[in-house]
Motif scaffolding. Structure first.
Motif, PDB file in Angstrom:
ATOM      1  N   SER A   1       0.830  -1.205   0.000  1.00 16.02           N
ATOM      2  CA  SER A   1       0.000   0.000   0.000  1.00 16.02           C
ATOM      3  C   SER A   1       0.867   1.258   0.000  1.00 16.02           C
ATOM      4  O   SER A   1       0.607   2.210  -0.738  1.00 16.02           O
ATOM      5  CB  SER A   1      -0.923  -0.009   1.225  1.00 16.02           C
ATOM      6  OG  SER A   1      -1.835   1.072   1.171  1.00 16.02           O
TER       7      SER A   1
ATOM      8  N   LEU B   1       2.510   1.667  -3.509  1.00 18.87           N
ATOM      9  CA  LEU B   1       1.583   2.197  -4.505  1.00 18.87           C
ATOM     10  C   LEU B   1       1.414   3.699  -4.349  1.00 18.87           C
ATOM     11  O   LEU B   1       1.347   4.443  -5.333  1.00 18.87           O
ATOM     12  CB  LEU B   1       0.227   1.500  -4.386  1.00 18.87           C
ATOM     13  CG  LEU B   1       0.166   0.054  -4.875  1.00 18.87           C
ATOM     14  CD1 LEU B   1      -1.145  -0.593  -4.457  1.00 18.87           C
ATOM     15  CD2 LEU B   1       0.321  -0.006  -6.395  1.00 18.87           C
ATOM     16  N   SER B   2       1.339   4.136  -3.108  1.00 14.32           N
ATOM     17  CA  SER B   2       1.210   5.570  -2.849  1.00 14.32           C
ATOM     18  C   SER B   2       2.450   6.322  -3.331  1.00 14.32           C
ATOM     19  O   SER B   2       2.347   7.370  -3.985  1.00 14.32           O
ATOM     20  CB  SER B   2       0.992   5.810  -1.354  1.00 14.32           C
ATOM     21  OG  SER B   2       1.020   7.188  -1.054  1.00 14.32           O
TER      22      SER B   2
ATOM     23  N   THR C   1       2.836   6.374  -7.358  1.00 10.17           N
ATOM     24  CA  THR C   1       1.771   6.983  -8.155  1.00 10.17           C
ATOM     25  C   THR C   1       1.408   8.387  -7.695  1.00 10.17           C
ATOM     26  O   THR C   1       0.744   9.117  -8.424  1.00 10.17           O
ATOM     27  CB  THR C   1       0.493   6.123  -8.111  1.00 10.17           C
ATOM     28  OG1 THR C   1      -0.044   6.109  -6.771  1.00 10.17           O
ATOM     29  CG2 THR C   1       0.771   4.697  -8.579  1.00 10.17           C
TER      30      THR C   1
ATOM     31  N   GLY D   1      -2.579   4.677  -1.740  1.00  6.97           N
ATOM     32  CA  GLY D   1      -2.526   3.256  -2.068  1.00  6.97           C
ATOM     33  C   GLY D   1      -3.487   2.458  -1.212  1.00  6.97           C
ATOM     34  O   GLY D   1      -3.688   2.774  -0.035  1.00  6.97           O
TER      35      GLY D   1
ATOM     36  N   VAL E   1      -5.094   2.178  -6.363  1.00  6.99           N
ATOM     37  CA  VAL E   1      -4.861   3.547  -5.904  1.00  6.99           C
ATOM     38  C   VAL E   1      -6.136   4.355  -6.120  1.00  6.99           C
ATOM     39  O   VAL E   1      -6.975   4.027  -6.959  1.00  6.99           O
ATOM     40  CB  VAL E   1      -3.693   4.216  -6.663  1.00  6.99           C
ATOM     41  CG1 VAL E   1      -2.406   3.460  -6.431  1.00  6.99           C
ATOM     42  CG2 VAL E   1      -3.987   4.323  -8.151  1.00  6.99           C
TER      43      VAL E   1
ATOM     44  N   VAL F   1       0.192  -0.449 -11.282  1.00  5.51           N
ATOM     45  CA  VAL F   1      -0.718  -1.215 -10.425  1.00  5.51           C
ATOM     46  C   VAL F   1      -0.743  -2.676 -10.852  1.00  5.51           C
ATOM     47  O   VAL F   1      -0.707  -3.591 -10.022  1.00  5.51           O
ATOM     48  CB  VAL F   1      -2.135  -0.605 -10.467  1.00  5.51           C
ATOM     49  CG1 VAL F   1      -3.155  -1.530  -9.793  1.00  5.51           C
ATOM     50  CG2 VAL F   1      -2.141   0.765  -9.784  1.00  5.51           C
TER      51      VAL F   1
END
Length: 347
Positions: free
Chosen positions: A117, A120-121, A124, A128, A320, A335
């Protein structure tokens, strides 16, 4: 919501529409006719470009937020672009290596999910999200090892070889033989069962007086089971990281939208229900604005992908959430690759 097929657009309209969308997704601001007629734009006069922009606006693909402020894509326009015109940018070798390295987190699977998580944050610039697998592993054994007079370590081993540890508080005066008796008793009853199944069987046996354990051993068994039972109940259905990314400069212009989004994220059960819709997808799914009721008010986009265990079974969803001007061409493959990388770690 209008649904305009690409075939209804002329080549000129497609080029201008693509430039408007790409410009908006890159800069987060409406794109004007002068910018479109500049270097790298279309070979048309600003007047001709304005005429095409007006046509695209009448089709519901573009909108002008303010007078003479240029155009930006509507949610329908973003959907048309994402489905029919977007060219994804696959992660580089370096980016793939970074993703795989960040996910290699020792410890319980929740640690890897939290790392996913956060990852991903970070990659991007959005928030996330990872939906926690709800399946329970089959167990093999549980051992109780003395740490101190008032504490023991409970070591739980799954049939898949996964090992988790928890500290059990003791009432005092528990000797090694009591720890061994409790360990043997639990292990004899958890083999091949899930934790929920094992707890139900052991608690039933103890409460009915059929356990053949002395009082000290019964107390120890119940304390050990209570630790794991509480742990299971408190495991989150959704891990969200990077909410602060949603508070960028543009958020100051629309605080109500961001406040609504953050409120939605607090209701993790509802967000998890939304992500459930992506579980059956063959590939990454994109929800834009009002296409999902949960985030309709905040006007946000969700990019979600299912992740699978080593047997190919879907066990969860990650993704996300951010403003509709996400860089879809870059975020979607990120992703997707992260989902495949996480799947390699799931037993």
């Amino acid at each position: 919501m209008p649904n305009v097929p690409l075939t209804e657009l002329t080549d000129r309209a497609r080029d201008i529409f693509r430039l408007v969308v790409e410009g908006y997704l890159t800069n987060g601001t409406p794109v004007g006719s002068k910018a479109l007629a500049g270097e790298g734009g279309v070979d048309l006069s600003p007047a001709s470009i304005r005429s095409v922009l007006a046509d695209l606006e009448s089709l519901g693909l573009l909108a002008a937020p303010h007078t003479s402020a240029g155009r930006m894509p509507t949610e329908s326009g973003l959907r048309l672009f994402v489905d029919g015109m977007m060219q994804v940018a696959e992660p580089t070798v370096e980016e793939r290596a970074t993703i795989e390295q960040r996910l290699q987190t020792p410890g319980p699977i929740e640690h890897a999910l939290e790392a996913t998580s956060s990852l991903l944050s970070d990659i991007t610039g959005a928030a996330g999200m990872v939906m926690v697998p709800q399946h329970e592993v089959r167990l093999s054994q549980l051992s109780l090892v003395s740490l101190a007079a008032d504490r023991a370590l409970a070591v739980l081993v799954g049939e898949d070889g996964n090992i988790e540890n928890r500290v059990v508080e003791l009432s005092g005066g528990v000797d090694a033989s009591t720890l061994e008796q409790a360990s043997n008793y639990i292990t004899a009853r958890i083999g091949g069962k899930t934790l929920t199944e094992a707890i139900a069987e052991i608690e039933s046996e103890i409460s009915s007086g059929k356990s053949a354990l002395d009082r000290a051993s019964q107390d120890l068994v119940q304390r050990g089971l209570a630790v794991w039972s509480k742990d299971t109940a408190q495991r989150p259905v959704l891990i969200v990281r990077g909410q602060a990314n949603l508070l960028d400069d543009s958020a100051l212009e629309d605080l109500e939208r961001v406040r609504s989004l953050l409120d939605d994220l607090e209701n993790k059960q509802s967000v998890a229900s939304l992500l459930e819709d992506a579980k059956t997808a063959d590939a990454t799914r994109i929800f834009i604005g009002a296409e999902n009721r949960l985030f309709a008010l905040s006007g946000s986009s969700v990019i979600a992908s299912p992740y699978r265990d080593r047997e190919g079974k879907v066990v969860g969803v990650l993704g996300v959430i951010g403003p509709t001007r996400l860089n879809y061409a870059r975020v979607v493959p990120m992703v997707d690759f992260t989902a495949r990388s996480l799947g390699k770690l799931i037993g």
